[in-house]
Scaffold this motif. Structure first.
Motif, short mmCIF file in Angstrom:
data_model
loop_
_atom_site.label_atom_id
_atom_site.label_comp_id
_atom_site.label_asym_id
_atom_site.label_seq_id
_atom_site.Cartn_x
_atom_site.Cartn_y
_atom_site.Cartn_z
N LEU A 4 90.75 -82.02 -89.13
CA LEU A 4 89.33 -82.44 -88.94
C LEU A 4 88.74 -81.42 -89.91
N GLY A 5 89.78 -80.33 -91.23
CA GLY A 5 89.45 -81.12 -92.21
C GLY A 5 88.88 -79.52 -92.55
N ALA A 6 88.82 -78.70 -91.18
CA ALA A 6 87.89 -77.35 -90.71
C ALA A 6 88.83 -75.93 -91.85
N GLU A 7 88.35 -75.64 -92.26
CA GLU A 7 88.89 -73.83 -92.58
C GLU A 7 89.34 -72.90 -90.67
N LEU A 8 90.96 -72.90 -91.17
CA LEU A 8 91.07 -71.86 -89.88
C LEU A 8 91.04 -70.08 -89.78
N GLU A 49 88.69 -91.22 -82.13
CA GLU A 49 88.31 -91.60 -80.68
C GLU A 49 89.22 -92.19 -79.53
N SER A 50 89.62 -91.49 -79.43
CA SER A 50 91.05 -92.02 -77.57
C SER A 50 91.83 -90.21 -78.32
N PRO A 51 92.88 -89.93 -77.25
CA PRO A 51 94.02 -88.59 -77.23
C PRO A 51 94.83 -89.72 -77.84
N ALA A 52 95.37 -90.73 -78.31
CA ALA A 52 96.19 -91.43 -78.45
C ALA A 52 96.25 -91.67 -79.95
N ALA A 53 94.71 -91.55 -81.16
CA ALA A 53 94.38 -91.37 -81.68
C ALA A 53 94.54 -90.20 -82.91
N LEU A 54 94.32 -88.76 -81.94
CA LEU A 54 94.04 -87.62 -82.27
C LEU A 54 95.82 -86.98 -82.09
N ALA A 55 96.48 -87.96 -81.53
CA ALA A 55 98.24 -87.58 -81.48
C ALA A 55 98.56 -88.21 -82.36
N THR A 56 98.20 -89.21 -82.54
CA THR A 56 98.67 -89.80 -84.21
C THR A 56 98.16 -88.82 -85.81
N ALA A 57 97.06 -88.22 -85.77
CA ALA A 57 96.89 -87.96 -86.38
C ALA A 57 97.59 -86.99 -86.59
N LEU A 58 97.74 -85.93 -85.32
CA LEU A 58 98.46 -84.72 -85.09
C LEU A 58 99.18 -84.24 -85.82
N ASP A 85 74.79 -87.77 -75.55
CA ASP A 85 75.59 -87.21 -75.40
C ASP A 85 76.92 -87.64 -76.67
N SER A 86 76.46 -89.22 -76.84
CA SER A 86 77.44 -89.43 -78.12
C SER A 86 77.33 -89.46 -79.19
N ALA A 87 75.06 -89.38 -79.37
CA ALA A 87 75.53 -88.67 -80.79
C ALA A 87 75.42 -87.45 -81.61
N THR A 88 74.53 -86.63 -80.34
CA THR A 88 75.48 -85.44 -80.54
C THR A 88 76.91 -85.00 -81.24
N ASP A 89 77.99 -85.60 -80.12
CA ASP A 89 79.57 -85.81 -79.96
C ASP A 89 79.83 -86.36 -81.83
N ALA A 90 79.07 -87.38 -82.51
CA ALA A 90 79.50 -87.91 -83.58
C ALA A 90 78.91 -87.20 -84.61
N THR A 91 77.55 -85.93 -84.64
CA THR A 91 77.16 -85.03 -85.76
C THR A 91 78.36 -83.73 -84.78
N THR A 92 78.77 -83.52 -84.43
CA THR A 92 78.78 -82.47 -84.35
C THR A 92 80.93 -82.58 -85.34
N ALA A 93 80.69 -83.96 -84.49
CA ALA A 93 82.56 -83.92 -86.22
C ALA A 93 81.76 -84.52 -86.76
N ALA A 94 80.87 -85.00 -86.91
CA ALA A 94 80.93 -84.91 -88.93
C ALA A 94 80.87 -84.21 -89.15
N ALA A 95 79.77 -82.76 -88.96
CA ALA A 95 79.38 -82.02 -89.66
C ALA A 95 80.97 -80.98 -89.71
N ARG A 96 81.97 -80.86 -88.73
CA ARG A 96 83.40 -80.43 -88.88
C ARG A 96 83.96 -80.64 -89.74
#
Length: 313
Positions: free
Chosen positions: A78-82, A23-32, A3-14
């Protein structure tokens, strides 16, 4: 694959091939926060789990609480297209999935007929039909685009305005991450898009769709967080003016208005005052700029008569 590898692959593609360090809600909050979106712990946790669990995030709340802005901020992080699908009364699957470019198909057919006429050849009906429904004539609507685009964030905005049939269609697509086009075949996402659904709760969305999602209720921010949002989006805004705008907006939301102001209206109000050179919010400056924060004449008239009370510290 774990599961962790799948998460990493999905995140990498995105993220264009690189695993984002979220890797944590706190890291995401900082990025946001770096995008100007200030997320509290509950919101950051829900968004983080949506990404890691590959589950749609269902955001419900009053208009102006930052639901749509969250999807925009996540796409930026995420550097993704909205890709946005705006729901409305009567929307159907074809408006969300695909259509055929009939003018181009017609031009193509005429070109085939002209070429056959010059060469004296007889057109093969099956071959002509097949050529008309080639992928080059396919117009991808938001859901199909999201399935074909990596990385992407699919924003299904105001899903509560759609009907039951469209909800059932959404449920199927969000479960399978694939659609079937009769003339082309199945289109399946290589990496499922991150999906954010929003609802202003004008009606209850069916439990079946909610069960497929992680649920998040968004309230208006408290005064201190709204002050922080104003400073984040409007650098140079005087401290006193930010505090007055946030405090007054908070009071307006407690008033019996047809449309209480959201954070977007607070930002517009502060920006209008800033452009006029105001250093503080007083009766005159508030009256002159009410159109930035209130959108109904009845609301403006009611508030204009109460400005002294509302602005009292």
């Amino acid at each position: 694959m774990t599961d962790s590898a799948t998460d990493a692959t999905t995140a990498a593609a995105r993220n264009g091939g690189q695993v984002p360090s979220l890797e944590s809600p706190a890291a995401l909050a900082t990025a946001l926060r770096s995008t100007g979106y200030l997320a509290d712990d509950g919101l950051a946790t829900a968004a983080f789990l949506s990404m890691k669990m590959n589950r749609p995030l269902f955001c419900e709340g009053e208009p102006g609480t930052g639901k749509t802005a969250l999807a925009q901020a996540l796409a930026q992080v995420l550097g993704a297209e909205l890709i946005r699908l705006q729901c409305h009364d009567g929307i159907d699957a074809s408006q969300a999935l695909y259509d055929w470019d009939f003018p181009r198909q017609l031009l193509h057919l005429r070109a085939l007929e002209a070429a056959a006429g010059v060469g004296g050849e007889k057109l093969d009906a099956d071959a002509v039909e097949a050529s008309l429904y080639d992928k080059r004539f396919l117009l991808a609507r938001p859901i199909l685009r999201a399935l074909q685009t990596t990385p992407s964030v699919l924003l299904v905005d105001e899903v509560d305005r759609a009907d039951d049939e469209f909800e059932a269609f959404l449920l199927e697509v969000l479960t399978e991450h694939a659609v079937s086009i009769p003339e082309v075949g199945e289109v399946r996402a290589s990496v499922p898009p991150l999906v954010v659904l929003t609802s202003n709760r004008t009606r209850e969305v069916h439990d079946a769709l909610k069960r497929r999602c992680l649920y998040l209720w968004l309230d208006h921010p408290d005064v201190q967080r709204e002050i922080a949002i104003l400073h984040s989006r409007l650098p140079g805004l005087p401290e006193r003016l930010a505090a007055q705008v946030a405090g007054t907006a908070h009071k307006l939301r407690q008033t019996d208005l047809l449309k209480p102001p959201g954070v977007a209206e607070s930002l517009d109000w502060a920006r209008a005052l800033q452009l006029l050179g105001a250093r503080e919010l007083n009766v005159d400056s508030a009256a002159a700029t009410l159109g930035a924060v209130l959108k109904y004449r009845e609301d403006a008239d009611r508030v204009r008569n109460q400005l002294d009370t509302l602005l009292a510290s």
